[in-house]
Scaffold this active site. Structure first.
Site, mmCIF file in Angstrom:
data_model
loop_
_atom_site.group_PDB
_atom_site.id
_atom_site.type_symbol
_atom_site.label_atom_id
_atom_site.label_comp_id
_atom_site.label_asym_id
_atom_site.label_seq_id
_atom_site.Cartn_x
_atom_site.Cartn_y
_atom_site.Cartn_z
ATOM 1 N N ASP A 32 25.851 -4.317 -1.424
ATOM 2 C CA ASP A 32 26.278 -5.519 -0.287
ATOM 3 C C ASP A 32 27.397 -4.502 0.421
ATOM 4 O O ASP A 32 27.838 -5.230 1.580
ATOM 5 C CB ASP A 32 26.299 -6.715 -0.852
ATOM 6 C CG ASP A 32 27.931 -6.593 -1.626
ATOM 7 O OD1 ASP A 32 28.190 -5.616 -2.218
ATOM 8 O OD2 ASP A 32 28.575 -7.851 -1.443
ATOM 9 N N ASP B 208 30.694 -3.888 -0.580
ATOM 10 C CA ASP B 208 32.053 -4.225 -0.543
ATOM 11 C C ASP B 208 32.801 -3.395 -1.468
ATOM 12 O O ASP B 208 33.999 -3.560 -1.611
ATOM 13 C CB ASP B 208 32.263 -5.797 -0.696
ATOM 14 C CG ASP B 208 31.577 -6.005 -2.226
ATOM 15 O OD1 ASP B 208 30.922 -5.131 -2.761
ATOM 16 O OD2 ASP B 208 31.728 -7.238 -2.677
ATOM 17 N N SER C 197 25.433 -8.363 -4.739
ATOM 18 C CA SER C 197 26.346 -7.059 -5.293
ATOM 19 C C SER C 197 25.713 -5.968 -5.534
ATOM 20 O O SER C 197 24.621 -5.477 -5.163
ATOM 21 C CB SER C 197 27.628 -7.622 -5.768
ATOM 22 O OG SER C 197 28.753 -6.708 -5.500
ATOM 23 N N ASP D 156 28.026 0.165 -3.109
ATOM 24 C CA ASP D 156 27.243 -0.791 -3.712
ATOM 25 C C ASP D 156 26.061 -1.351 -2.802
ATOM 26 O O ASP D 156 25.971 -1.228 -1.543
ATOM 27 C CB ASP D 156 27.600 -1.521 -4.554
ATOM 28 C CG ASP D 156 28.627 -2.623 -3.848
ATOM 29 O OD1 ASP D 156 28.819 -2.660 -2.843
ATOM 30 O OD2 ASP D 156 28.766 -3.579 -4.359
#
Length: 450
Positions: free
Chosen positions: A246, A248, A102, A244
């Site tokens: 990834d 999400d 993440s 960010d």
């Protein structure tokens, strides 16, 4: 019962250090494959990843494990986490995997798992996986030689995600005349986000869109808005979007370079959906970290706010339980269940941009829905998270909570993904909140070394 490998968002750690080693990743693939394979299904897994260097290693290890368990692996390449959840459903897979840590730096990595419905796995499923991981690998029932799985790279998956994101807006909504800076965090959205915004008609200036395996989340993206603010000022943009690593979560900045956090973004979407009759059951779900100002704002409009523990999976669980269709975190995880089963930074940003176009307000005006209550949050790196259980620390926490009473909130929690204790005090008196947090941080530091 405390779990051994799974934290609040999958399995996570430093690359090439247990549990993020190739041998353990292969075992994860075998264990998950054994649990989810079924003769009644296609025995199919979709695997996505972000842009950190170790993703290549972990992807190959997971493929070895899943195919050994008899599952066919569909490889998506670098793609946002919400795209994995979406494609898990679209490709009728039995399980979805995202290799990502993440918003963390490149040296960390993780494994997130999604069920065939696109939702993150339940605690019960993760507990079953842990039991398999604790068994000897020779005891896990591998596929026989005729049923070993195959691996295949999926073509065009990123464009399927772009179309999916665009379809969350009405067909007559265009972003013409908007100059948008998008910070891709050198992560998984580096192709999808700029392309989707451009196809919707915006003038797009993409930054931090050249990943090299090491620069993901490095002084960029939703964890560091400096470069985004500077670029917004430089090109006189209408808005900046920070994703960010990834994809999400999302934060935004207005035309003045001021940060717009997840709470304000949720307020914008919730108010608009309430006015247009799209908000379900007159309520939203956030976590204990969301600002008291958001709660007051919603209350004035007759809307409920339900809080959960930190972690978007807990927000989603409560949304499903209450049948709400908006939830999220101040950090920028925003879940819009009319479209998504998990946080989707691009989709959330598109909803805010649609509100901006409809209202014809500048971002600085649109996203000032409430005045945040002063919230002091500090993190303390610790050697032992159990320091919070020590009697003197517990007594200090009780005393501080009683002092705040109904006029504020105190939250002290161990991070589920990092060796960190977070201390947050919230109330109208900023100076008093700062003193409470500083005193508790000092106390925790002292007892951490006892």
């Amino acid at each position: 019962m405390a779990r051994k490998y799974f934290g609040t968002d999958g399995i996570r750690g430093k690359a090439n250090i247990f549990p993020m080693t190739p041998d353990f990743a292969m075992k994860v693939g075998i264990a998950v494959g054994v649990l989810f394979r079924s003769k009644a299904t296609s025995r199919r897994v979709v695997i996505g990843k972000d842009t950190r260097l170790s993703c290549y290693m972990l992807e190959n290890a997971l493929v070895a494990g899943f195919t050994a368990a008899g599952m066919d692996a569909f490889l998506l390449g670098p793609i946002p986490t919400p795209a994995v959840a979406m494609l898990c459903r679209s490709l009728r897979a039995d399980i979805g995997v995202m290799i990502s840590a993440s918003h963390n730096a490149f040296y960390d990595n993780g494994i997130k798992l999604f069920g065939p419905d696109g939702f993150k796995l339940s605690d019960e499923k993760e507990t079953k996986i842990e039991a398999l991981l604790d068994s000897d690998i020779s005891e896990l029932p591998l596929a026989n030689c005729e049923e070993i799985g195959r691996a295949k790279r999926v073509e065009g998956d990123i464009y399927r995600y772009i179309e999916y994101a665009k379809r969350t807006l009405p067909r007559d909504v265009r972003l013409d005349a908007l100059r948008i800076v998008v910070d891709c965090a050198n992560g998984a959205t580096y192709k999808a986000a700029p392309r989707a915004l451009w196809e919707l008609g915006a003038e797009v200036i993409a930054i931090n869109d050249e990943p090299n395996g090491f620069n993901i989340n490095q002084e960029c993206g939703s964890t560091d808005l400096t470069s985004l603010r500077n670029k917004v000022h430089e090109v006189r943009a209408d808005v900046g979007i920070a994703l960010d690593g990834d994809g999400d979560r999302v934060l935004m900045v207005d035309e003045k370079g001021q940060m717009i956090d997840g709470d304000q973004l949720i307020a914008v979407i919730a108010e608009h959906w309430h006015k247009t009759g799209r908000l379900h059951h007159k309520g939203i779900v956030t976590t204990v970290m969301s600002n008291l100002g958001l709660e007051r704002f919603l209350s004035e409009k007759g809307l409920k706010l339900i809080r959960t523990d930190v972690g978007d999976r807990y927000v989603v669980d409560m949304m499903r339980q209450k049948k709400y269709n908006i939830g999220g975190e101040s950090s920028g995880h925003i879940i819009l269940s009319d479209f998504c089963t998990t946080g989707d930074g691009l989709v959330a940003a598109l909803q805010v941009l649609a509100c901006m176009k409809e209202s014809q307000q500048p971002m600085s005006q649109l996203c000032k829905r409430f005045e945040p209550v002063p919230q002091i949050l500090k993190n303390k790196v610790v050697h032992n998270k159990n320091v919070l259980q020590k009697s003197e620390v517990q007594a200090a926490l009780t005393k501080a909570s009683e002092h705040l009473g109904k006029e504020g909130r105190l939250l002290v929690r161990a991070s589920g993904t990092e060796p960190v204790i977070r201390v947050m005090a919230e109330g109208d008196d900023r100076k008093a909140m700062t003193a409470i947090v500083d005193d508790l941080i000092t106390l925790i530091a002292r007892h951490d070394h006892d």
